[in-house]
Design an enzyme around this catalytic site. Sequence first.
Site, mmCIF file in Angstrom:
data_model
loop_
_atom_site.group_PDB
_atom_site.id
_atom_site.type_symbol
_atom_site.label_atom_id
_atom_site.label_comp_id
_atom_site.label_asym_id
_atom_site.label_seq_id
_atom_site.Cartn_x
_atom_site.Cartn_y
_atom_site.Cartn_z
ATOM 1 N N GLU A 83 0.746 -1.360 0.171
ATOM 2 C CA GLU A 83 0.058 -0.018 0.089
ATOM 3 C C GLU A 83 0.816 1.349 -0.308
ATOM 4 O OE1 GLU A 83 -3.184 -0.076 -0.652
ATOM 5 O OE2 GLU A 83 -3.912 -1.979 -0.014
ATOM 6 N N ASP A 230 -4.274 -9.751 -8.561
ATOM 7 C CA ASP A 230 -4.847 -8.687 -9.582
ATOM 8 C C ASP A 230 -3.541 -7.908 -10.366
ATOM 9 O OD1 ASP A 230 -4.468 -7.475 -7.341
ATOM 10 O OD2 ASP A 230 -6.383 -6.513 -7.480
ATOM 11 N N GLU A 324 -18.682 -6.131 -2.608
ATOM 12 C CA GLU A 324 -17.133 -6.865 -2.714
ATOM 13 C C GLU A 324 -17.118 -8.208 -3.047
ATOM 14 O OE1 GLU A 324 -13.933 -5.060 -0.448
ATOM 15 O OE2 GLU A 324 -14.927 -4.631 -2.422
ATOM 16 N N GLU A 342 -12.288 0.348 -9.609
ATOM 17 C CA GLU A 342 -11.743 -0.476 -10.755
ATOM 18 C C GLU A 342 -12.847 -0.665 -11.992
ATOM 19 O OE1 GLU A 342 -9.452 -1.441 -7.319
ATOM 20 O OE2 GLU A 342 -11.424 -1.084 -7.550
ATOM 21 N N THR A 428 -1.345 1.058 -10.751
ATOM 22 C CA THR A 428 -2.571 0.356 -10.278
ATOM 23 C C THR A 428 -3.180 1.302 -9.363
ATOM 24 O OG1 THR A 428 -3.153 -1.669 -9.358
ATOM 25 C CG2 THR A 428 -1.286 -0.685 -8.302
#
Length: 878
Positions: A83, A230, A324, A342, A428
Amino acid sequence: FCSQQEHAYPADELMPLTCRGRVRGQEPSRGDVDDALGKFSLTLIDTLDTLVVLNKTKEFEEAVKKVIKDVNLDNDIVVSVFETNIRVLGGLLGGHSVAIMLKEKGEYMQWYNGELLHMAKELGYKLLPAFNTTSGLPYPRVNLKFGVRHPEARTGTETDTCTACAGTLILEFAALSRFTGTSIFEEYARKALDFIWEKRQRSSNLVGVTINIHTGDWVRKDSGVGAGIDSYYEYLLKAYVLLGDDSFLERFNTHYDAIMRYISQPPLLLDVHIHKPMLNARTWMDSLLAFFPGLQVLKGDIRPAIETHEMLYQVIKKHNFLPEAFTTDFRVHWAQHPLRPEFAESTYFLYKATGDPYYLEVGKTLIENLNKYARVPCGFAAMKDVRTGSHEDRMDSFFLAEMFKYLYLLFADKEDMIFDIEDYIFTTEAHLLPLWLSTTNQTISKKNTSTEYTELDDSNFDWTCPNTQILFPNDPMFAQSIREPLKNVVDKSCPRGIARVEESLGSGPKPPLRARDFMASNPEHLEILKKMGVSLIHLKDGRVQLVQHAVQAASSLDAEDGLRFMQEMIELSSQQQKEQQLPPRAVQIVSHPFFGRVVLTAGPAQFGMDLSKHKAGTRGFVATIKPYNGCSEITNPEAVKEKIALMQRGQCMFAEKARNIQKAGAIGGIVIDDNEGSSSDTAPLFQMAGDGKNTDDITIPMLFLFNKEGNIILDAIREYEAVEVLLSDKAKDRATIFKGKMIPNYIIDSNLEIENMDQKSSENDSHKPTSEEAPSESQDAGAVREEPEGGGGSSAVGDPDPLSPASTDSASVAMAEQDPRSPEPACTPGDSQPQEQHTHTEANPKAHWDSKVQPMESILADWNEDIEAFEMMEKDEL
């Protein structure tokens, strides 16, 4: 952004319901989610390049000065390497990229001298200790001040990390090396990627979700394109685009071939086992896979991108947001939605590739839903349950970093941009890195490793970036022709991918026995089970237990059939338990000054009116009954008649309370927990059980509120006396609430909007999930009877108000949808006075709101400012 700066700065994130900053250590821990917070003004850094994309250059310049002046990266705090890399390091590099671009243009940032890059390099060095492993895979966490193995670091004992955590570093680390000329960052990131590639499952070319950072063994061996994996795939392709290294493209193509062979079951993307890729590992999908259509666009494979995107859009139209997680038959699996970007990202890329205006309509729907359901006075609040519309006091930094960037770019014309977005690649986290880095400070020698890659027969590999002239020759209806068969896929549900299994077995028979068809009394079924290695054990209580031993199966194919049968049986058993339960309900305060903004998540009852079948719900003013426990005849029936009765839990059965208030003329009831401080934030919701007798005589709706939520209504009564609420299956938008009633001018200020309310209301109703679409995480579906308290010779034991679990997805106080109007663009607080029709009531000094929550008068002042800002807008716009 303005709310974050006004109410939360320098905290890492804004808490939009309580209008304050989230400071780690000062709020209850949220587990791994808090690892993103490092006391380094996360949201400000994450939003830097968004300001420039939205042409807010003055605000950007001020924000950069704030970062340079205020942000400290040397904190004694343990943070997530992943993160911190994508949000903070990426944010600093993205800010530096657009800062030097603005400086070159000559109008802004003329004073800038690479300060953000210096901070990025400092942070890069603070992350490097995490790579001190034999494999080169980083530890998942690092202490910004003390590193990893230091006695005071409080980290370094972990053994596992996710594939995406270790494989989503190359863009930021390589950019840092190229910007600074210091090669160590790119070297470390490449080593981690190389190790993951070497550890892929060679027969399937898939990778697992979790890997041991010391041994390289796969800990979780399921594989998909969602959470945990991902961005590993994303960074392989984008590393080729940014760095020009063919090995990254060859790796991506190898993985992509495996994904399309095993995981892709159009329009679904289902996880499989890396060693047995023909077997699905689960029957639900998580929302993070919504990025994948965008990646397929970048790869040039448009058809499956359109198919998956359309399926996701149908789910959104059903639930307003993407849950989710949701099942293969499109029921809610995990009900939260933290405002993830996304899907907006994929929508933007599909519009860029196709030019199809359909995707502008999709973007418009996203904006309308955000304004209608997520907007609150101090920002946008995450959805705690998409089924009820309840909120969570949370606005993650990625919401500002990504969501508004992609939505703005979706609608922006070239003249709206002050720079050419095509000169950059998105990380991302949607941070911008310039493509010219590919030819700058190349310190890594390339080796020819083409012999390691499998020759792939795939015509899609002829191009790696979309070319509309090739993909859509003189056929503007191409994308629509792909979408059309999927437009009702969610409502009609869709096949569960069995055809793919049959295909893998050639022309062989279908799986011989499905769990839904199994009967324990059928001798033929028992014989089939034996062939699959499944044995049946009869238990003393009359139940049967199924056990599979693959070695006892007649063949390997039979063993796979047995495993599939067992998975289906587990899923079927779980689903049957869930269907016996009721989803959470909503209590919405609709009177002045709330007007539907406050939504409380409530537990349902197994008796009385089923709110899911009465979409309008039950609306009325609340009244406290006497006696407060409701366990005997109501002594103030005149105060309760035609109202919704408030009572306290305890001393008798729930059904008895319901009968007493119904006899007194109440139209509904709310039971408030007597356990001081209980809250749906910390306790699972329950459904109120009956008394073991026939409860058909109870016709009014009954809901249960925990103590904290119940006190919100009681406090409102003390402050405003007349409090009106709506009991319903989920929160209603205000057009529905005030349908047919006189609407305050400051809620709906145009005749056009009033004329459209019927239409909006019907649209809202058509999107409501039924109770069958709201599964619970709890597995205990049994309703426990409520027993009166013991006394004298009584031998009753236990809680007098037992409740059976209904859902663990819950929220305490949640602000309902705001009018979809734009806030004032400036970050200065409004100075206008409330209009005459705003009746101001002095706050009762005895009202005992939570000390951490703003006082009622302060919240109302914020609402009044918002309402006045809304009045000045002539139309809904971003």
